[in-house]
Design an enzyme around this catalytic site. Structure first.
Site, PDB file in Angstrom:
ATOM      1  N   GLY A   1     -69.746  74.838 -32.667  1.00 14.40           N
ATOM      2  CA  GLY A   1     -68.498  75.023 -33.422  1.00 14.40           C
ATOM      3  C   GLY A   1     -67.308  75.297 -32.515  1.00 14.40           C
ATOM      4  O   GLY A   1     -66.159  75.041 -32.895  1.00 14.40           O
TER       5      GLY A   1
ATOM      6  N   ALA B   1     -70.812  78.510 -33.828  1.00 18.51           N
ATOM      7  CA  ALA B   1     -70.873  79.283 -35.059  1.00 18.51           C
ATOM      8  C   ALA B   1     -71.852  80.432 -34.823  1.00 18.51           C
ATOM      9  O   ALA B   1     -72.735  80.347 -33.954  1.00 18.51           O
ATOM     10  CB  ALA B   1     -71.326  78.399 -36.199  1.00 18.51           C
TER      11      ALA B   1
ATOM     12  N   GLU C   1     -66.174  71.963 -31.343  1.00 17.14           N
ATOM     13  CA  GLU C   1     -65.558  71.324 -32.506  1.00 17.14           C
ATOM     14  C   GLU C   1     -64.179  71.923 -32.791  1.00 17.14           C
ATOM     15  O   GLU C   1     -63.241  71.214 -33.169  1.00 17.14           O
ATOM     16  CB  GLU C   1     -66.494  71.483 -33.714  1.00 17.14           C
TER      17      GLU C   1
ATOM     18  N   GLU D   1     -76.473  72.095 -30.943  1.00 19.96           N
ATOM     19  CA  GLU D   1     -77.087  72.437 -32.239  1.00 19.96           C
ATOM     20  C   GLU D   1     -78.536  72.014 -32.348  1.00 19.96           C
ATOM     21  O   GLU D   1     -79.335  72.676 -33.021  1.00 19.96           O
ATOM     22  CB  GLU D   1     -76.273  71.812 -33.390  1.00 19.96           C
TER      23      GLU D   1
HETATM   24  N1  CO8 Z   1     -73.841  83.156 -32.285  1.00 17.36           N
HETATM   25  C1  CO8 Z   1     -74.098  84.473 -32.276  1.00 17.36           C
HETATM   26  N2  CO8 Z   1     -74.195  85.216 -31.158  1.00 17.36           N
HETATM   27  C2  CO8 Z   1     -74.025  84.571 -29.984  1.00 17.36           C
HETATM   28  C3  CO8 Z   1     -73.771  83.202 -29.912  1.00 17.36           C
HETATM   29  C4  CO8 Z   1     -73.656  82.485 -31.140  1.00 17.36           C
HETATM   30  N3  CO8 Z   1     -73.347  81.162 -31.190  1.00 17.36           N
HETATM   31  N4  CO8 Z   1     -73.670  82.848 -28.627  1.00 17.36           N
HETATM   32  C5  CO8 Z   1     -73.858  83.973 -27.910  1.00 17.36           C
HETATM   33  N5  CO8 Z   1     -74.096  85.020 -28.731  1.00 17.36           N
HETATM   34  C6  CO8 Z   1     -74.371  86.407 -28.358  1.00 17.36           C
HETATM   35  C7  CO8 Z   1     -75.745  86.560 -27.768  1.00 17.36           C
HETATM   36  O1  CO8 Z   1     -76.710  86.664 -28.788  1.00 17.36           O
HETATM   37  C8  CO8 Z   1     -75.586  87.835 -26.973  1.00 17.36           C
HETATM   38  O2  CO8 Z   1     -75.634  88.928 -27.847  1.00 17.36           O
HETATM   39  P1  CO8 Z   1     -76.435  90.287 -27.402  1.00 17.36           P
HETATM   40  O3  CO8 Z   1     -75.696  90.790 -26.185  1.00 17.36           O
HETATM   41  O4  CO8 Z   1     -76.284  91.172 -28.591  1.00 17.36           O
HETATM   42  O5  CO8 Z   1     -77.827  89.871 -27.091  1.00 17.36           O
HETATM   43  C9  CO8 Z   1     -74.152  87.735 -26.462  1.00 17.36           C
HETATM   44  O6  CO8 Z   1     -73.489  86.790 -27.310  1.00 17.36           O
HETATM   45  C10 CO8 Z   1     -74.058  87.218 -25.048  1.00 17.36           C
HETATM   46  O7  CO8 Z   1     -74.764  86.008 -24.967  1.00 17.36           O
HETATM   47  P2  CO8 Z   1     -75.893  85.722 -23.862  1.00 17.36           P
HETATM   48  O8  CO8 Z   1     -76.549  86.979 -23.437  1.00 17.36           O
HETATM   49  O9  CO8 Z   1     -76.781  84.644 -24.381  1.00 17.36           O
HETATM   50  O10 CO8 Z   1     -74.963  85.174 -22.673  1.00 17.36           O
HETATM   51  P3  CO8 Z   1     -75.401  84.190 -21.501  1.00 17.36           P
HETATM   52  O11 CO8 Z   1     -74.263  84.184 -20.556  1.00 17.36           O
HETATM   53  O12 CO8 Z   1     -76.759  84.511 -20.991  1.00 17.36           O
HETATM   54  O13 CO8 Z   1     -75.512  82.738 -22.203  1.00 17.36           O
HETATM   55  C11 CO8 Z   1     -74.730  80.943 -23.621  1.00 17.36           C
HETATM   56  C12 CO8 Z   1     -74.353  82.134 -22.700  1.00 17.36           C
HETATM   57  C13 CO8 Z   1     -75.384  79.838 -22.805  1.00 17.36           C
HETATM   58  C14 CO8 Z   1     -73.442  80.439 -24.226  1.00 17.36           C
HETATM   59  C15 CO8 Z   1     -75.728  81.427 -24.711  1.00 17.36           C
HETATM   60  O14 CO8 Z   1     -75.195  82.609 -25.308  1.00 17.36           O
HETATM   61  C16 CO8 Z   1     -75.956  80.434 -25.804  1.00 17.36           C
HETATM   62  O15 CO8 Z   1     -76.684  79.456 -25.620  1.00 17.36           O
HETATM   63  N6  CO8 Z   1     -75.338  80.660 -27.005  1.00 17.36           N
HETATM   64  C17 CO8 Z   1     -75.543  79.839 -28.157  1.00 17.36           C
HETATM   65  C18 CO8 Z   1     -74.792  78.534 -28.041  1.00 17.36           C
HETATM   66  C19 CO8 Z   1     -75.067  77.670 -29.241  1.00 17.36           C
HETATM   67  O16 CO8 Z   1     -76.178  77.269 -29.495  1.00 17.36           O
HETATM   68  N7  CO8 Z   1     -74.002  77.327 -29.988  1.00 17.36           N
HETATM   69  C20 CO8 Z   1     -74.101  76.496 -31.158  1.00 17.36           C
HETATM   70  C21 CO8 Z   1     -74.285  77.338 -32.397  1.00 17.36           C
HETATM   71  S1  CO8 Z   1     -74.597  76.344 -33.854  1.00 17.36           S
HETATM   72  C22 CO8 Z   1     -73.046  75.795 -34.290  1.00 17.36           C
HETATM   73  O17 CO8 Z   1     -72.062  76.076 -33.672  1.00 17.36           O
HETATM   74  C23 CO8 Z   1     -73.007  74.904 -35.490  1.00 17.36           C
HETATM   75  C24 CO8 Z   1     -71.599  74.776 -36.073  1.00 17.36           C
HETATM   76  C25 CO8 Z   1     -71.655  74.158 -37.451  1.00 17.36           C
HETATM   77  C26 CO8 Z   1     -70.833  74.781 -38.566  1.00 17.36           C
HETATM   78  C27 CO8 Z   1     -69.636  75.560 -38.157  1.00 17.36           C
HETATM   79  C28 CO8 Z   1     -68.760  75.970 -39.294  1.00 17.36           C
HETATM   80  C29 CO8 Z   1     -67.660  76.885 -38.851  1.00 17.36           C
END
Ligand code: CO8
Length: 256
Positions: free
Chosen positions: A108, A63, A111, A131
């Site tokens: 998400g 998400a 999921e 999460e």
């Molecule tokens: N949300 C928003 N932006 C994101 C997300 C995300 N989940 N994941 C990545 N991005 C963005 C980054 O902020 C970055 O943006 P910018 O270039 O502007 O800085 C861009 O995508 C590229 O990401 P990275 O530079 O971090 O890329 P890397 O290759 O270094 O890392 C990862 C990749 C490991 C996937 C890393 O991006 C990461 O850890 N992302 C977050 C993963 C995460 O924690 N996901 C869980 C989110 S919580 C959730 O899903 C709860 C769901 C519950 C309800 C859902 C209802 C629909």
């Protein structure tokens, strides 16, 4: 700018989430677009299967964290409900949805993949429920569907540690059906075309028999299976399928 590309190749649809700059993170726009795609698919009587994937290096990296950061509890509940409702609608759609997991399927995104009927994992697939790193728990079915797919022991491990698993481990634990060495989207499309050749009513009843009874006791599930099996005998496709076998020719199913 569109966040979901929808393409149709014969009787197969491909839904590609197109927010690569945010690793296809699910915000309200993406959820709305997927709900609209389900609406359209449920009215499309020629459709036989859907392939869901993401553009770039992610399937869906979760998400959208920026969109969630300042949510109130009520807003968070509404957001989770919108996601959970989408998962339920995926499972009720009359045609299979195949997740072609091309990269990160986190939070998400994991999921969303688990709401699909078949999960194919590409060589770069990474699954996880991270999460807890953010101070929250899964909210789009992770604590529930993961248990059903991989069992309580592994679900506890993934949801508490937040660790990522690759395609091999995902297959071993039952999170993905298969690992694909080449292009996972091409393989998913090939699988979708294979399914499209089967009796459409039979495919729909398989999906219903499994999803609607996955949590039922055995007697209840067997009774439901029996009823759907019997209903197949009210279709022209059953006569055609069995007739074609006995005539040693390919069946020409019509979905009737
Ligand atoms: N949300 C928003 N932006 C994101 C997300 C995300 N989940 N994941 C990545 N991005 C963005 C980054 O902020 C970055 O943006 P910018 O270039 O502007 O800085 C861009 O995508 C590229 O990401 P990275 O530079 O971090 O890329 P890397 O290759 O270094 O890392 C990862 C990749 C490991 C996937 C890393 O991006 C990461 O850890 N992302 C977050 C993963 C995460 O924690 N996901 C869980 C989110 S919580 C959730 O899903 C709860 C769901 C519950 C309800 C859902 C209802 C629909």
């Amino acid at each position: 700018m569109s966040v979901l590309d929808i393409d149709r190749i014969g009787q197969v649809a491909i839904w590609r989430i197109t927010r690569p700059q945010a690793l296809n993170a699910l915000n309200a726009d993406v959820l709305d677009a997927l709900h609209a795609a389900v609406d359209a698919a449920s009215r499309d009587h020629e459709l036989r299967a859907v392939v869901l994937t993401g553009e770039g290096k992610a399937f869906v990296a979760g998400a959208d964290i920026a969109a969630m950061k300042d949510m109130t509890p009520a807003q968070a509940e509404a957001f989770a409900a919108k996601g959970q409702d989408l998962g339920a609608r995926f499972e009720k759609l009359g045609v299979p949805i195949i997740a072609a997991v091309n990269g990160f399927a986190l939070g998400g995104g994991c999921e969303l993949a688990m709401s699909c009927d078949i999960v194919l994992a590409g060589p770069k697939a990474k699954f996880g429920q991270p999460e807890v790193n953010l101070g929250v728990i899964p909210g789009f079915g992770g604590t529930q569907r993961l248990v059903r797919r991989v069992g309580l022991t592994r679900a506890m491990d993934l949801c508490m540690s937040g660790r990522f698993v690759n395609a091999d481990e995902a297959v071993t634990m039952g999170l993905a059906a298969r690992k694909v060495e080449g292009d996972v989207v091409e393989e998913a499309l090939a699988l979708a075309r294979t399914i499209a050749e089967k009796g459409p009513v039979a495919v729909r009843y398989v999906k219903r028999a499994i999803h609607e009874n996955a949590d039922a006791d055995l007697d209840t599930g067997l009774a439901a299976e029996r009823s759907l099996f019997a209903l197949c005998f009210a279709t022209a496709d059953q006569k055609e399928g069995m007739g074609a076998f006995l005539d040693k020719r390919a069946a020409a199913f019509t979905g009737n």
